[in-house]
Design an enzyme around this catalytic site. Structure first.
Site, PDB file in Angstrom:
ATOM      1  NE  ARG A 140      -1.955 -35.333  -5.166  1.00 49.08           N
ATOM      2  CZ  ARG A 140      -1.208 -34.883  -4.158  1.00 49.08           C
ATOM      3  NH1 ARG A 140      -1.620 -35.058  -2.916  1.00 49.08           N
ATOM      4  NH2 ARG A 140      -0.075 -34.251  -4.396  1.00 49.08           N
ATOM      5  CG  ASP A 199      -5.121 -18.051  -8.088  1.00 54.18           C
ATOM      6  OD1 ASP A 199      -4.299 -18.617  -7.356  1.00 54.18           O
ATOM      7  OD2 ASP A 199      -5.927 -18.654  -8.806  1.00 54.18           O
ATOM      8  CB  VAL A 206     -11.205 -20.221   1.227  1.00 51.97           C
ATOM      9  CG1 VAL A 206     -11.987 -21.322   0.519  1.00 51.97           C
ATOM     10  CG2 VAL A 206     -10.198 -20.821   2.203  1.00 51.97           C
ATOM     11  CG  ASN A 238     -13.129 -19.342  -5.803  1.00 54.21           C
ATOM     12  OD1 ASN A 238     -11.919 -19.474  -5.852  1.00 54.21           O
ATOM     13  ND2 ASN A 238     -13.947 -20.353  -5.566  1.00 54.21           N
ATOM     14  N   PRO A 239     -12.549 -15.148  -6.851  1.00 52.90           N
ATOM     15  CG  PRO A 239     -11.754 -13.785  -8.568  1.00 52.90           C
ATOM     16  CD  PRO A 239     -12.858 -13.901  -7.585  1.00 52.90           C
ATOM     17  N   GLY A 275     -18.208 -14.939   0.359  1.00 50.49           N
ATOM     18  CA  GLY A 275     -18.243 -14.484  -1.020  1.00 50.49           C
ATOM     19  C   GLY A 275     -19.478 -14.962  -1.733  1.00 50.49           C
ATOM     20  CG  ASP A 331     -21.979 -15.869   7.848  1.00 52.92           C
ATOM     21  OD1 ASP A 331     -21.345 -16.694   7.173  1.00 52.92           O
ATOM     22  OD2 ASP A 331     -22.961 -15.232   7.416  1.00 52.92           O
ATOM     23  CG  HIS A 363      -9.156 -22.467  -7.471  1.00 52.47           C
ATOM     24  ND1 HIS A 363      -9.393 -23.815  -7.574  1.00 52.47           N
ATOM     25  CD2 HIS A 363     -10.258 -21.937  -6.888  1.00 52.47           C
ATOM     26  CE1 HIS A 363     -10.589 -24.088  -7.064  1.00 52.47           C
ATOM     27  NE2 HIS A 363     -11.137 -22.961  -6.648  1.00 52.47           N
ATOM     28  NE  ARG A 378     -13.463 -30.149  -6.581  1.00 50.54           N
ATOM     29  CZ  ARG A 378     -13.922 -28.910  -6.707  1.00 50.54           C
ATOM     30  NH1 ARG A 378     -13.323 -28.063  -7.545  1.00 50.54           N
ATOM     31  NH2 ARG A 378     -14.967 -28.523  -6.029  1.00 50.54           N
TER      32      ARG A 378
END
Length: 305
Positions: A153, A123, A118, A120-121, A77, A33, A175, A151
């Site tokens: 489900r 994709d 992981v 974002n964004p 991020g 980090d 996503h 989420r």
């Protein structure tokens, strides 16, 4: 197997580390980090539970500590604001993400490492990792709609008083704002889920799923537990070579007529990363939604500087 989490001092990264510790499958977890003290504190806290959870090696370090990792999980991020779409994060996160990629390359990241995005964004950044590092597309995976699917489900199960583990329904595409609910193949205990959920309920449950990220941010400041479990599900599929089908974000190679864009469709995940992305049968409106999702992501990609 060694997993290095870039952004391991943050909420998402530390929750992912905890989920991996509880899973007791990967051998080594290293937290990296920008706030080194925070990463060391999180690693120490996890280490204190090692005698209960398992005999893993848990450490903190700088980016060089990720050079020999089998999986590099990038969670670092800027945090999304309650009224901000994930795509709006692009202008704030791309520069930071490129710096991370450059530092990984400079550290000598091994060529068979899996890069698991992981941040974002997701994709857009998954595609950026492939192009910026010239990394094999099969070795770059984005979390994609794995969390959205979980989420979806769970909310369906909660609303209809069904066992959550028996609800099988997918969210595909981006996503973010253009995600697509897949009701055509949704089931509960093998029975069609549409027999249990009315059209109105379907719309309401999808809206709740789509807004879940913003809802969690508004209520507690950011997601942690569910995303940590979602990250662990993907990493465990890689570590155990499970060949598990997950809606991760991967680069399209002609599926549904889509190329180059990274988004989520049912994908076989194993030790080598992406084994195969499946073009499953969808209702026409679902396929149209997926194509529209790809179009929106391509438009965003073309705005990158």
């Amino acid at each position: 197997m060694k997993v290095s989490i870039i952004g391991g001092g943050g909420r998402v990264g530390s929750n992912a580390a905890y989920a991996l510790q509880c899973g007791n499958i990967v051998r080594q977890i290293t937290l990296v980090d920008a706030n080194a003290e925070l990463a060391q504190g999180e690693a120490l806290d996890l280490l204190h539970g090692a005698s209960i959870a398992g005999d893993q090696i848990i450490t903190a370090g700088d980016i060089k500590a990720a050079a020999d990792a089998d999986i590099v999980c990038i969670t670092a991020g800027s945090r999304r604001k309650p009224d901000e779409s994930r795509l709006d994060l692009i202008n704030r996160n791309v520069s930071l993400f490129k710096d991370i990629l450059n530092n990984l390359a400079a550290a000598g990241l091994k060529r068979n490492a899996i890069i698991f995005v992981v941040s974002n964004p997701v994709d857009i950044l998954t595609r950026l990792a492939i192009t910026h590092l010239n990394w094999p597309a099969s070795q770059v995976i984005g979390l994609g709609t794995v969390l959205d699917t979980a989420r979806f489900r769970s909310l369906i199960a909660d609303a209809k008083k069904l066992p959550a583990t028996q609800v099988k329904a997918l969210i595909l595409g981006e996503h973010g704002d253009t995600m697509v609910p897949i009701w055509s193949s949704a089931t509960v205990a093998g029975a069609p889920l549409t027999s249990f959920v009315t059209a109105h309920e379907q719309n309401e449950l999808f809206k709740r799923t789509q807004g879940s990220g913003a809802e969690v941010i508004k209520r507690k400041g950011g997601a942690g537990y569910a995303v940590g479990l979602s990250i662990a599900e993907v990493i465990h599929a890689i570590a155990l070579d499970e060949r598990k089908i997950l809606p991760v974000s991967t680069q399209m190679n002609g599926q549904y007529g889509i190329r180059k864009v990274c988004l989520s469709i049912p994908t076989v995940v194993g030790r080598a990363g992406v084994i195969q992305a499946h073009e499953v049968e969808l209702w026409p409106k679902e396929k149209q939604g997926l194509v529209a999702s790809a179009r929106a992501l391509e438009e965003t990609w073309n705005k990158l500087k």
